[in-house]
Design a protein around this motif. Structure first.
Motif, PDB file in Angstrom:
ATOM      1  N   LEU A  14       6.350 -17.183  -1.499  1.00 24.83           N
ATOM      2  CA  LEU A  14       7.435 -16.277  -1.166  1.00 24.83           C
ATOM      3  C   LEU A  14       6.914 -14.857  -0.978  1.00 24.83           C
ATOM      4  CD1 LEU A  14      10.535 -16.019  -0.838  1.00 24.83           C
ATOM      5  CD2 LEU A  14      10.635 -15.416  -3.260  1.00 24.83           C
ATOM      6  N   ALA A  15       7.193 -14.263   0.173  1.00 21.90           N
ATOM      7  CA  ALA A  15       6.774 -12.893   0.459  1.00 21.90           C
ATOM      8  C   ALA A  15       7.717 -12.300   1.490  1.00 21.90           C
ATOM      9  CB  ALA A  15       5.339 -12.864   0.966  1.00 21.90           C
ATOM     10  N   PHE A  16       7.881 -10.971   1.433  1.00 27.06           N
ATOM     11  CA  PHE A  16       8.769 -10.271   2.356  1.00 27.06           C
ATOM     12  C   PHE A  16       8.003  -9.333   3.281  1.00 27.06           C
ATOM     13  CE2 PHE A  16      11.219 -11.291  -1.450  1.00 27.06           C
ATOM     14  CZ  PHE A  16      12.317 -11.932  -0.902  1.00 27.06           C
ATOM     15  N   ASP A  17       6.684  -9.464   3.305  1.00 27.48           N
ATOM     16  CA  ASP A  17       5.872  -8.604   4.161  1.00 27.48           C
ATOM     17  C   ASP A  17       4.633  -9.355   4.618  1.00 27.48           C
ATOM     18  OD1 ASP A  17       4.593  -8.742   1.704  1.00 27.48           O
ATOM     19  OD2 ASP A  17       3.681  -6.767   1.941  1.00 27.48           O
ATOM     20  N   ASN A  18       3.805  -8.667   5.379  1.00 29.17           N
ATOM     21  CA  ASN A  18       2.532  -9.213   5.836  1.00 29.17           C
ATOM     22  C   ASN A  18       1.489  -8.943   4.762  1.00 29.17           C
ATOM     23  OD1 ASN A  18       0.171  -9.957   7.089  1.00 29.17           O
ATOM     24  ND2 ASN A  18       0.558  -8.806   8.966  1.00 29.17           N
ATOM     25  N   ARG A  19       1.046  -9.982   4.080  1.00 30.16           N
ATOM     26  CA  ARG A  19       0.136  -9.801   2.948  1.00 30.16           C
ATOM     27  C   ARG A  19      -1.206  -9.222   3.379  1.00 30.16           C
ATOM     28  NH1 ARG A  19       0.831 -14.596  -1.551  1.00 30.16           N
ATOM     29  NH2 ARG A  19       3.081 -14.383  -1.838  1.00 30.16           N
ATOM     30  N   ALA A  75      -1.766  -6.977   5.587  1.00 33.47           N
ATOM     31  CA  ALA A  75      -1.669  -5.532   5.813  1.00 33.47           C
ATOM     32  C   ALA A  75      -1.078  -4.802   4.610  1.00 33.47           C
ATOM     33  CB  ALA A  75      -0.821  -5.261   7.050  1.00 33.47           C
ATOM     34  N   ARG A  76      -0.887  -5.501   3.484  1.00 37.43           N
ATOM     35  CA  ARG A  76      -0.185  -4.917   2.351  1.00 37.43           C
ATOM     36  C   ARG A  76      -0.939  -3.746   1.736  1.00 37.43           C
ATOM     37  NH1 ARG A  76       1.852  -8.908  -2.265  1.00 37.43           N
ATOM     38  NH2 ARG A  76       3.159  -9.554  -0.512  1.00 37.43           N
ATOM     39  N   ARG A  77      -2.249  -3.869   1.606  1.00 37.54           N
ATOM     40  CA  ARG A  77      -3.022  -2.796   0.949  1.00 37.54           C
ATOM     41  C   ARG A  77      -2.898  -1.469   1.686  1.00 37.54           C
ATOM     42  NH1 ARG A  77      -8.753  -5.384  -1.197  1.00 37.54           N
ATOM     43  NH2 ARG A  77      -7.827  -6.852  -2.697  1.00 37.54           N
ATOM     44  N   SER A  78      -2.995  -1.520   2.997  1.00 40.49           N
ATOM     45  CA  SER A  78      -2.889  -0.272   3.778  1.00 40.49           C
ATOM     46  C   SER A  78      -1.469   0.285   3.752  1.00 40.49           C
ATOM     47  CB  SER A  78      -3.326  -0.521   5.222  1.00 40.49           C
ATOM     48  OG  SER A  78      -2.504  -1.509   5.828  1.00 40.49           O
ATOM     49  N   GLN A  79      -0.472  -0.591   3.670  1.00 43.30           N
ATOM     50  CA  GLN A  79       0.920  -0.137   3.646  1.00 43.30           C
ATOM     51  C   GLN A  79       1.288   0.477   2.306  1.00 43.30           C
ATOM     52  OE1 GLN A  79       3.088  -3.678   4.641  1.00 43.30           O
ATOM     53  NE2 GLN A  79       2.756  -3.470   6.837  1.00 43.30           N
ATOM     54  N   VAL A  80       0.789  -0.095   1.208  1.00 40.03           N
ATOM     55  CA  VAL A  80       1.139   0.376  -0.128  1.00 40.03           C
ATOM     56  C   VAL A  80       0.617   1.791  -0.368  1.00 40.03           C
ATOM     57  CG1 VAL A  80       0.742  -0.009  -2.597  1.00 40.03           C
ATOM     58  CG2 VAL A  80       1.367  -1.923  -1.122  1.00 40.03           C
ATOM     59  N   ARG A  81      -0.463   2.167   0.288  1.00 39.77           N
ATOM     60  CA  ARG A  81      -1.019   3.507   0.102  1.00 39.77           C
ATOM     61  C   ARG A  81      -0.002   4.596   0.448  1.00 39.77           C
ATOM     62  NH1 ARG A  81      -6.903   2.474   2.975  1.00 39.77           N
ATOM     63  NH2 ARG A  81      -7.710   1.008   1.400  1.00 39.77           N
ATOM     64  N   GLY A  82       0.807   4.348   1.458  1.00 35.09           N
ATOM     65  CA  GLY A  82       1.804   5.335   1.850  1.00 35.09           C
ATOM     66  C   GLY A  82       3.206   5.018   1.392  1.00 35.09           C
ATOM     67  N   ASP A  83       3.440   3.794   0.882  1.00 33.97           N
ATOM     68  CA  ASP A  83       4.780   3.378   0.485  1.00 33.97           C
ATOM     69  C   ASP A  83       4.667   2.371  -0.655  1.00 33.97           C
ATOM     70  OD1 ASP A  83       7.424   2.738   0.226  1.00 33.97           O
ATOM     71  OD2 ASP A  83       7.602   1.698   2.150  1.00 33.97           O
ATOM     72  N   LYS A  84       5.058   2.763  -1.863  1.00 33.64           N
ATOM     73  CA  LYS A  84       4.971   1.873  -3.020  1.00 33.64           C
ATOM     74  C   LYS A  84       5.930   0.694  -2.919  1.00 33.64           C
ATOM     75  CE  LYS A  84       3.649   5.635  -6.133  1.00 33.64           C
ATOM     76  NZ  LYS A  84       4.027   6.406  -7.344  1.00 33.64           N
ATOM     77  N   ILE A 131       8.498  -5.074  -0.277  1.00 30.91           N
ATOM     78  CA  ILE A 131       9.885  -5.531  -0.079  1.00 30.91           C
ATOM     79  C   ILE A 131      10.680  -4.538   0.761  1.00 30.91           C
ATOM     80  CG2 ILE A 131       9.938  -6.871  -2.225  1.00 30.91           C
ATOM     81  CD1 ILE A 131      11.588  -4.488  -3.417  1.00 30.91           C
ATOM     82  N   ARG A 132      10.016  -3.643   1.484  1.00 31.32           N
ATOM     83  CA  ARG A 132      10.705  -2.589   2.225  1.00 31.32           C
ATOM     84  C   ARG A 132      11.696  -3.163   3.242  1.00 31.32           C
ATOM     85  NH1 ARG A 132      12.273   2.349   1.545  1.00 31.32           N
ATOM     86  NH2 ARG A 132      10.234   2.888   0.688  1.00 31.32           N
ATOM     87  N   SER A 133      11.299  -4.148   4.032  1.00 33.55           N
ATOM     88  CA  SER A 133      12.183  -4.695   5.074  1.00 33.55           C
ATOM     89  C   SER A 133      13.405  -5.365   4.461  1.00 33.55           C
ATOM     90  CB  SER A 133      11.417  -5.699   5.943  1.00 33.55           C
ATOM     91  OG  SER A 133      10.912  -6.766   5.155  1.00 33.55           O
ATOM     92  N   PHE A 134      13.204  -6.132   3.378  1.00 34.41           N
ATOM     93  CA  PHE A 134      14.325  -6.783   2.687  1.00 34.41           C
ATOM     94  C   PHE A 134      15.254  -5.749   2.072  1.00 34.41           C
ATOM     95  CE2 PHE A 134      16.063  -8.410  -1.324  1.00 34.41           C
ATOM     96  CZ  PHE A 134      16.811  -9.477  -0.864  1.00 34.41           C
ATOM     97  N   TYR A 135      14.684  -4.724   1.453  1.00 36.61           N
ATOM     98  CA  TYR A 135      15.446  -3.661   0.799  1.00 36.61           C
ATOM     99  C   TYR A 135      16.341  -2.932   1.805  1.00 36.61           C
ATOM    100  CZ  TYR A 135      16.047   1.119  -0.993  1.00 36.61           C
ATOM    101  OH  TYR A 135      16.552   2.346  -1.343  1.00 36.61           O
ATOM    102  N   GLU A 136      15.817  -2.596   2.966  1.00 37.88           N
ATOM    103  CA  GLU A 136      16.596  -1.867   3.966  1.00 37.88           C
ATOM    104  C   GLU A 136      17.730  -2.721   4.531  1.00 37.88           C
ATOM    105  OE1 GLU A 136      13.723  -0.525   6.786  1.00 37.88           O
ATOM    106  OE2 GLU A 136      13.102   1.202   5.549  1.00 37.88           O
ATOM    107  N   LYS A 137      17.476  -4.004   4.766  1.00 38.03           N
ATOM    108  CA  LYS A 137      18.535  -4.890   5.268  1.00 38.03           C
ATOM    109  C   LYS A 137      19.646  -5.054   4.230  1.00 38.03           C
ATOM    110  CE  LYS A 137      15.527  -7.551   8.341  1.00 38.03           C
ATOM    111  NZ  LYS A 137      14.868  -8.849   8.587  1.00 38.03           N
ATOM    112  N   TRP A 138      19.242  -5.120   2.966  1.00 42.76           N
ATOM    113  CA  TRP A 138      20.231  -5.279   1.898  1.00 42.76           C
ATOM    114  C   TRP A 138      21.140  -4.054   1.802  1.00 42.76           C
ATOM    115  CZ3 TRP A 138      18.959  -5.717  -4.047  1.00 42.76           C
ATOM    116  CH2 TRP A 138      20.115  -6.111  -4.719  1.00 42.76           C
ATOM    117  N   THR A 139      20.563  -2.850   1.821  1.00 46.37           N
ATOM    118  CA  THR A 139      21.364  -1.635   1.720  1.00 46.37           C
ATOM    119  C   THR A 139      22.311  -1.474   2.909  1.00 46.37           C
ATOM    120  OG1 THR A 139      19.532  -0.398   2.715  1.00 46.37           O
ATOM    121  CG2 THR A 139      19.678  -0.410   0.303  1.00 46.37           C
ATOM    122  N   ILE A 140      21.881  -1.909   4.085  1.00 47.18           N
ATOM    123  CA  ILE A 140      22.754  -1.849   5.268  1.00 47.18           C
ATOM    124  C   ILE A 140      23.940  -2.787   5.093  1.00 47.18           C
ATOM    125  CG2 ILE A 140      22.905  -2.424   7.723  1.00 47.18           C
ATOM    126  CD1 ILE A 140      20.030  -1.407   8.001  1.00 47.18           C
TER     127      ILE A 140
END
Length: 254
Positions: free
Chosen positions: A13-18, A20-29, A33-42
């Protein structure tokens, strides 16, 4: 569900591209789950139309495992966990919008954080009232919300610079209990109330524009205070319901 099946699902189970995760986490903790989080709030905003009053407050999601933005809040029952800013319907305690606190984004502390959080959480709404506690309430926030046709009712810290000169704790402590003092300026009303000896409550409201006093069980209480007490518990009620109907189960994990 058996332990073996749960382990298999957890592995895949994953909500992102594993990759590319290391490079993404550097700028966004919150990148995993960013994509899932944004869809949920909408969907929270799309599926529900709030009533006339919205409560904005903080919530601690108990969590003791590894997390880069875990916080310690000794005043909360769980003490450790993830902090979230919540906007909830005061009448039904339905969560309308939320933001997860990810910690400091720079070496310098964020200024006017409470003001920024409220404006972000209620950006989709208009023609309603927002109830906040003294962490969020400020003169600048009240004026900015009025531009968006939103009123504000909230408690105020006694050391705020925008309070009138006559709003001194030393002077108010001399007053008898159930005494109220009102200050009116343009579209803002500030009330100071003495509910018990040596205790002063200060509120700011852009919804109320008079000094109406209500009599309740031989007590005299301003209408502003009454309104705040009735509308402040949206997030607290939601938090209580989440804890009551929790899906957590006992484990051997510490």
């Amino acid at each position: 569900m058996t332990l073996e099946r749960f382990t298999i699902i957890s592995r895949v189970l994953a909500f992102d591209n594993r990759q590319a995760r290391r490079s993404q986490v550097r700028g966004d903790k919150l990148a995993p789950i960013r994509s899932f989080y944004e869809k949920w709030t909408i969907n929270l905003q799309v599926l529900y139309v709030p009533n006339e009053n919205i409560t904005v407050d903080e919530q601690l999601i108990p969590f003791r495992d590894r997390c880069p933005f875990k916080v310690y809040m000794p005043s909360k029952p769980g003490k450790y966990g993830m902090k979230a800013w919540i906007a909830a319907d005061s009448a039904t305690a339905f969560c309308l919008q939320f933001q997860i606190y990810l910690g400091k984004t720079s070496d310098l502390p964020e200024r006017n954080q409470g003001e920024r959080v409220v404006l972000d959480l209620v950006s989709q709404y208009t023609g309603r009232n927002v109830t906040t506690d003294n962490f969020f309430t400020s003169h600048n926030l009240a004026q900015e919300l009025l531009k968006r046709k939103i009123t504000l009712v909230g408690t105020v810290r006694k050391n705020k610079r925008f309070l009138p000169v006559h709003c001194t704790v030393k002077e108010l402590r001399k007053l008898p209990i159930y005494t109220s003092k009102f200050f009116f300026h343009e579209k803002e009303t500030i009330v100071q109330y003495v509910p018990k000896r040596y205790k002063i409550v200060t509120l700011l409201s852009t919804l109320h524009h008079n000094g109406k006093i209500l009599e309740e069980h031989s007590k005299k209480i301003p209408e502003v205070i009454k309104y705040y007490n009735l509308s402040k518990g949206g997030v607290d009620t939601m938090d209580q319901m989440v804890r009551t109907y929790s899906c957590k189960r006992k484990t051997n994990h510490p």
